[in-house]
Design a protein around this motif. Structure first.
Motif, PDB file in Angstrom:
ATOM      1  N   LEU A 118       1.364  22.649  -6.775  1.00  0.00           N
ATOM      2  CA  LEU A 118       0.480  23.991  -6.668  1.00  0.00           C
ATOM      3  C   LEU A 118       1.427  25.413  -5.800  1.00  0.00           C
ATOM      4  CD1 LEU A 118      -2.902  22.543  -4.558  1.00  0.00           C
ATOM      5  CD2 LEU A 118      -2.334  22.150  -7.244  1.00  0.00           C
ATOM      6  N   THR A 119       1.355  25.505  -6.515  1.00  0.00           N
ATOM      7  CA  THR A 119       2.713  27.327  -5.888  1.00  0.00           C
ATOM      8  C   THR A 119       1.421  28.407  -5.745  1.00  0.00           C
ATOM      9  OG1 THR A 119       3.959  26.094  -8.296  1.00  0.00           O
ATOM     10  CG2 THR A 119       4.258  29.049  -7.384  1.00  0.00           C
ATOM     11  N   GLY A 120       1.947  28.888  -4.507  1.00  0.00           N
ATOM     12  CA  GLY A 120       1.457  29.859  -3.962  1.00  0.00           C
ATOM     13  C   GLY A 120       1.550  30.090  -2.775  1.00  0.00           C
ATOM     14  N   ASP A 121       0.430  31.081  -2.148  1.00  0.00           N
ATOM     15  CA  ASP A 121       0.499  31.284  -0.652  1.00  0.00           C
ATOM     16  C   ASP A 121       0.004  29.903   0.377  1.00  0.00           C
ATOM     17  OD1 ASP A 121       0.442  33.021   2.210  1.00  0.00           O
ATOM     18  OD2 ASP A 121      -1.745  32.494   1.740  1.00  0.00           O
ATOM     19  N   ALA A 122       0.870  29.625   1.135  1.00  0.00           N
ATOM     20  CA  ALA A 122      -0.417  28.141   1.701  1.00  0.00           C
ATOM     21  C   ALA A 122      -1.864  27.882   2.187  1.00  0.00           C
ATOM     22  CB  ALA A 122       1.069  27.582   2.901  1.00  0.00           C
ATOM     23  N   ARG A 123      -1.475  29.378   2.894  1.00  0.00           N
ATOM     24  CA  ARG A 123      -3.337  29.503   3.376  1.00  0.00           C
ATOM     25  C   ARG A 123      -4.695  29.612   2.166  1.00  0.00           C
ATOM     26  NH1 ARG A 123      -7.066  33.033   3.732  1.00  0.00           N
ATOM     27  NH2 ARG A 123      -5.265  34.755   2.878  1.00  0.00           N
ATOM     28  N   GLU A 124      -3.226  30.482   1.383  1.00  0.00           N
ATOM     29  CA  GLU A 124      -4.648  30.968   0.034  1.00  0.00           C
ATOM     30  C   GLU A 124      -5.351  29.186  -0.436  1.00  0.00           C
ATOM     31  OE1 GLU A 124      -5.159  33.434  -3.140  1.00  0.00           O
ATOM     32  OE2 GLU A 124      -3.688  34.282  -2.265  1.00  0.00           O
ATOM     33  N   VAL A 125      -3.528  29.074  -0.654  1.00  0.00           N
ATOM     34  CA  VAL A 125      -4.270  27.210  -1.564  1.00  0.00           C
ATOM     35  C   VAL A 125      -4.818  27.310  -1.058  1.00  0.00           C
ATOM     36  CG1 VAL A 125      -2.470  25.558  -3.097  1.00  0.00           C
ATOM     37  CG2 VAL A 125      -2.141  27.522  -2.748  1.00  0.00           C
ATOM     38  N   THR A 126      -4.394  26.433   0.393  1.00  0.00           N
ATOM     39  CA  THR A 126      -5.168  25.017   0.891  1.00  0.00           C
ATOM     40  C   THR A 126      -7.190  24.904   1.205  1.00  0.00           C
ATOM     41  OG1 THR A 126      -3.279  24.347   2.169  1.00  0.00           O
ATOM     42  CG2 THR A 126      -5.212  23.493   3.463  1.00  0.00           C
ATOM     43  N   GLU A 127      -7.025  26.715   1.295  1.00  0.00           N
ATOM     44  CA  GLU A 127      -8.706  27.488   1.714  1.00  0.00           C
ATOM     45  C   GLU A 127      -8.957  27.037   0.306  1.00  0.00           C
ATOM     46  OE1 GLU A 127     -10.237  30.672   3.830  1.00  0.00           O
ATOM     47  OE2 GLU A 127      -9.038  31.625   1.949  1.00  0.00           O
ATOM     48  N   ASN A 128      -8.753  28.017  -0.927  1.00  0.00           N
ATOM     49  CA  ASN A 128      -9.021  26.822  -2.190  1.00  0.00           C
ATOM     50  C   ASN A 128      -9.395  25.452  -2.855  1.00  0.00           C
ATOM     51  OD1 ASN A 128      -9.613  29.818  -2.863  1.00  0.00           O
ATOM     52  ND2 ASN A 128      -7.463  29.276  -3.979  1.00  0.00           N
ATOM     53  N   LEU A 129      -8.459  24.628  -2.013  1.00  0.00           N
ATOM     54  CA  LEU A 129      -8.318  23.321  -1.961  1.00  0.00           C
ATOM     55  C   LEU A 129      -9.773  23.026  -1.544  1.00  0.00           C
ATOM     56  CD1 LEU A 129      -7.013  20.794  -3.453  1.00  0.00           C
ATOM     57  CD2 LEU A 129      -5.738  20.674  -1.676  1.00  0.00           C
ATOM     58  N   ALA A 130      -9.942  23.497  -0.172  1.00  0.00           N
ATOM     59  CA  ALA A 130     -10.977  22.541   0.730  1.00  0.00           C
ATOM     60  C   ALA A 130     -12.361  23.140   0.228  1.00  0.00           C
ATOM     61  CB  ALA A 130     -10.751  23.610   1.775  1.00  0.00           C
ATOM     62  N   LEU A 131     -12.370  24.394  -0.738  1.00  0.00           N
ATOM     63  CA  LEU A 131     -13.906  25.123  -0.578  1.00  0.00           C
ATOM     64  C   LEU A 131     -14.093  23.495  -2.120  1.00  0.00           C
ATOM     65  CD1 LEU A 131     -13.381  28.927  -2.457  1.00  0.00           C
ATOM     66  CD2 LEU A 131     -14.221  27.180  -0.482  1.00  0.00           C
ATOM     67  N   GLY A 132     -15.437  23.056  -1.513  1.00  0.00           N
ATOM     68  CA  GLY A 132     -16.286  22.488  -2.496  1.00  0.00           C
ATOM     69  C   GLY A 132     -15.732  20.939  -1.728  1.00  0.00           C
ATOM     70  N   MET A 133     -14.963  20.755  -0.905  1.00  0.00           N
ATOM     71  CA  MET A 133     -14.198  18.810  -1.133  1.00  0.00           C
ATOM     72  C   MET A 133     -15.497  18.113  -0.353  1.00  0.00           C
ATOM     73  SD  MET A 133     -11.516  17.321  -1.570  1.00  0.00           S
ATOM     74  CE  MET A 133      -9.758  18.108  -1.632  1.00  0.00           C
ATOM     75  N   PRO A 134     -15.528  17.104  -1.246  1.00  0.00           N
ATOM     76  CA  PRO A 134     -16.379  16.476  -0.264  1.00  0.00           C
ATOM     77  C   PRO A 134     -15.587  16.191   1.063  1.00  0.00           C
ATOM     78  CG  PRO A 134     -16.262  15.112  -2.363  1.00  0.00           C
ATOM     79  CD  PRO A 134     -15.450  16.464  -1.863  1.00  0.00           C
ATOM     80  N   ARG A 135     -17.107  15.988   2.047  1.00  0.00           N
ATOM     81  CA  ARG A 135     -16.443  15.200   2.953  1.00  0.00           C
ATOM     82  C   ARG A 135     -16.551  13.600   3.384  1.00  0.00           C
ATOM     83  NH1 ARG A 135     -15.951  16.812   8.508  1.00  0.00           N
ATOM     84  NH2 ARG A 135     -16.248  19.288   7.600  1.00  0.00           N
ATOM     85  N   ARG A 136     -15.662  13.009   3.309  1.00  0.00           N
ATOM     86  CA  ARG A 136     -16.259  11.401   3.414  1.00  0.00           C
ATOM     87  C   ARG A 136     -15.434  10.733   5.106  1.00  0.00           C
ATOM     88  NH1 ARG A 136     -10.364   9.579   0.941  1.00  0.00           N
ATOM     89  NH2 ARG A 136     -11.200   8.577   1.118  1.00  0.00           N
ATOM     90  N   ALA A 137     -16.643   9.637   4.644  1.00  0.00           N
ATOM     91  CA  ALA A 137     -16.962   8.945   6.188  1.00  0.00           C
ATOM     92  C   ALA A 137     -14.748   8.340   6.786  1.00  0.00           C
ATOM     93  CB  ALA A 137     -17.362   8.290   5.975  1.00  0.00           C
ATOM     94  N   GLY A 138     -15.116   8.076   7.601  1.00  0.00           N
ATOM     95  CA  GLY A 138     -14.046   7.972   8.206  1.00  0.00           C
ATOM     96  C   GLY A 138     -13.469   8.977   9.153  1.00  0.00           C
ATOM     97  N   LEU A 139     -13.648  10.102  10.260  1.00  0.00           N
ATOM     98  CA  LEU A 139     -13.158  10.483  10.543  1.00  0.00           C
ATOM     99  C   LEU A 139     -13.247  10.344  11.696  1.00  0.00           C
ATOM    100  CD1 LEU A 139     -11.957  13.208  11.047  1.00  0.00           C
ATOM    101  CD2 LEU A 139     -14.098  14.588  11.526  1.00  0.00           C
ATOM    102  N   ALA A 140     -14.227   9.623  12.461  1.00  0.00           N
ATOM    103  CA  ALA A 140     -14.386   9.052  13.450  1.00  0.00           C
ATOM    104  C   ALA A 140     -13.137   7.532  13.571  1.00  0.00           C
ATOM    105  CB  ALA A 140     -15.703   8.944  14.314  1.00  0.00           C
ATOM    106  N   GLU A 141     -13.827   6.999  12.888  1.00  0.00           N
ATOM    107  CA  GLU A 141     -12.455   6.116  13.293  1.00  0.00           C
ATOM    108  C   GLU A 141     -10.685   6.069  13.058  1.00  0.00           C
ATOM    109  OE1 GLU A 141     -11.328   1.889   9.979  1.00  0.00           O
ATOM    110  OE2 GLU A 141     -12.604   3.621   9.624  1.00  0.00           O
ATOM    111  N   LEU A 142     -10.396   7.179  11.981  1.00  0.00           N
ATOM    112  CA  LEU A 142      -9.059   7.947  12.098  1.00  0.00           C
ATOM    113  C   LEU A 142      -8.927   8.214  14.056  1.00  0.00           C
ATOM    114  CD1 LEU A 142      -6.706   9.348  11.390  1.00  0.00           C
ATOM    115  CD2 LEU A 142      -7.986  11.523  10.361  1.00  0.00           C
ATOM    116  N   SER A 143      -9.419   9.665  14.468  1.00  0.00           N
ATOM    117  CA  SER A 143      -9.379  10.016  15.262  1.00  0.00           C
ATOM    118  C   SER A 143      -9.055   9.267  15.810  1.00  0.00           C
ATOM    119  CB  SER A 143     -10.755  10.492  15.911  1.00  0.00           C
ATOM    120  OG  SER A 143     -10.255  11.497  17.381  1.00  0.00           O
TER     121      SER A 143
END
Length: 547
Positions: free
Chosen positions: A318-343
């Motif tokens: 993915l070629t582009g500005d890191a902040r902009e591309v990451t922001e676009n990538l996160a849009l609409g990304m479903p939130r998965r389970a496992g955050l508490a376990e990872l933490s």
């Protein structure tokens, strides 16, 4: 020919720097660049005089790292320019936006193809800088100075950022210069391909064990907040390179706060089925000279696709500005389970790593704890290439972006103290430099700069009477000590001879904490010597674990 009434080339230089929002620079005067000093002063650019040209380069780099703005070094011709090369090399390897403005011998004394022997003459001064800069630019006339300096600023700041050399024949500074042409249009960074973005989102959303690897490009792009949000959606740990330390807060639930060189964090990489690498080139020091296996699927975000692919070929770029591309990538990304376990797993890793440090190297544990509990919140910590610096670079919990300057781009000994001048001159907080007795002597003369400019710097010199890392290498290899045991001066007496307050303590215990607290609350420069000998941590190459 000197200007008789119009605007000089020196004034055009100063105006161009002001246009680039440069309000301070670092340099050393010489017979050829004195008109630049006068012009910069008249136009409100504070030029901080250092005692060696290498320090000017390091200070400009430190300023750039602390602020994200252009760092500028102004030096004279020939040996003055050459004196900056090691510092410029570090800035290049660490992608610091620095401009080195160096005068050259007067154009009137040049004969093409011949070195006549004019004072400070070099056959091709710009060529010395070619391997360690993004570009080398030379003004062809007094009228050309503003254009060249503007262009240097654009190149230095354009991602991937880095240093640029600007050469100006000395006679151009006093010659009359015409009004500069209007500024050229700003270059636009390539926008990410939508189809690639959708493919990356699909791959990440279906991954079982995703990992985010954040590099210096992500930090410089200001991508920390969106990177943290994406990591939470994916329940993915964030592993950071040295240059990205502090990109997310210490309490972020996805932050792997220790380096990948520790087996526990290395296991996160080894187990990953997909890695999203943001703003990184996977250099040898982060990857154990590429012994780390390439992940089954690698997605990269980088403004430079060649840089992203040179060490681990990606499956998707993915070629582009890191902040902009990451922001676009996160849009609409479903939130998965496992955050508490990872933490919980990351907290467990942190506990195990800290327990091992306390058991195996209690003095290093004391140093890290003392720094964390003692330093003011606005401190920028600057570490040199020394054993204490390696502990800080890998294991100090950096609170925010640009709060740690660590020269692991090129691995340049002597960076720490001179770079602190630039950090302190930035005005954002106190600079605290941790260096060894060997590295500190590279720039010890800058104690004069620190006191003359009243810069808020605390220097912590860990004195083990030698090059501790190299001594460890020889001892570990069963070799006699050659060149690594040093006679060191009375650092306290030396500092006080410059008018710098100083003290000495043994080890990193209560006396160290008390004096460090006092020194870092002072408005003046000071120096604290610590008699201690540390063993290197796991993030140094002799101690890399084998997979």
């Amino acid at each position: 020919m000197a200007a008789t009434g119009g605007c000089t080339g020196g004034r055009r230089l100063a105006d161009a720097l002001r246009e680039l929002e440069v309000d301070r620079a670092f340099g050393l005067p010489g017979v050829h660049n004195l008109p630049a000093w006068n012009a910069l002063s008249q136009q409100g650019v504070r030029l901080i005089g250092v005692r060696h040209e290498q320090s000017a380069g390091f200070a400009a780099d430190g300023y750039a790292r602390a602020t994200g703005r252009l760092g500028v070094a102004v030096v004279t011709s020939g040996p003055g320019a050459a004196g900056t090369l090691a510092a410029v090399g570090e800035a290049h390897a660490s992608a610091s936006p620095v401009i080195v403005i160096a005068t050259d011998v007067p154009s009137t004394l040049r004969t093409p193809g011949v070195v006549r022997g004019a004072l400070h003459e070099t056959s091709d001064q710009a060529a010395m800088f070619a391997p360690v800069t993004k570009a080398t630019l030379t003004a062809d006339s007094p009228d050309d100075i503003a254009r060249v300096v503007r262009r240097a600023g654009r190149i230095a700041r354009r991602p991937q950022s880095g240093p640029v050399y600007v050469g100006i024949p000395a006679d151009f500074l006093t010659a009359e210069a015409a009004d500069p042409l209007p500024a050229e249009s700003t270059e636009v960074i390539q926008r990410v391909d939508v189809a690639d973005l959708l493919q990356a989102r699909e791959l990440l959303s279906t991954a079982r064990r995703p990992v985010i690897w954040a590099g210096g490009g992500a930090l410089r792009a200001g991508a920390g907040e969106v990177l943290g949000e994406l990591a939470e959606c994916l329940a993915a740990p964030i592993i950071t390179t040295y240059a990205a330390r502090g990109i997310v807060p210490p309490d972020h639930p996805c932050r792997a706060s220790n380096p990948v060189h520790t087996p526990e964090v290395g296991a996160l990489w080894d187990e990953a089925d997909i890695v999203l690498a943001v703003g990184t080139d996977f250099d040898g020091m982060m990857t154990q000279n590429w012994r780390m296996p390439k992940p089954p699927t690698l997605i990269t975000i980088n403004v430079d696709p060649a840089d992203a692919a040179k060490n681990y070929p990606p499956d998707l770029q993915l070629t582009g500005d890191a902040r902009e591309v990451t922001e676009n990538l996160a849009l609409g990304m479903p939130r998965r389970a496992g955050l508490a376990e990872l933490s919980r797993r990351l907290d467990d890793i942190e506990t195990r790593v800290r327990r091992r440090i306390r058991r195996e190297e209690p003095q290093a544990a004391e140093l890290l704890t003392a720094l964390s509990e003692t330093l003011p919140d606005d401190t920028v910590l600057v570490s040199d290439m020394c054993v204490a610096g390696y502990w800080i670079g890998g294991f100090y919990r950096v609170a925010a972006p640009r709060k740690l300057a660590y020269p692991m781009g090129w691995g340049t000994l002597g960076f720490g103290f001179p770079a602190s001048l630039g950090v302190a001159a930035a005005g954002g907080g106190r600079a605290v430099c941790v260096t060894g007795d060997g590295g500190f002597l590279y720039g010890v003369a800058e104690l004069a700069t620190a006191i003359q400019e009243s810069l808020p710097i605390t220097v912590v010199v860990v004195d083990d009477s030698g090059y501790g890392m190299l001594r460890y290498d020889q001892t570990r290899g069963g070799l006699p000590h050659e060149g690594v045991d040093l006679v060191t001066p009375d650092f306290v007496g030396l500092a006080k001879s410059f008018g710098v307050d100083a003290d000495r303590v043994d080890g990193f215990g209560r006396a160290f904490r008390r004096r460090l607290r006092e020194f870092t609350r002072s408005a003046e420069p000071n120096l604290l010597v610590v008699a201690a000998e540390l063993s290197p941590p796991l993030n140094t190459s002799p101690r890399w674990y084998r997979r």
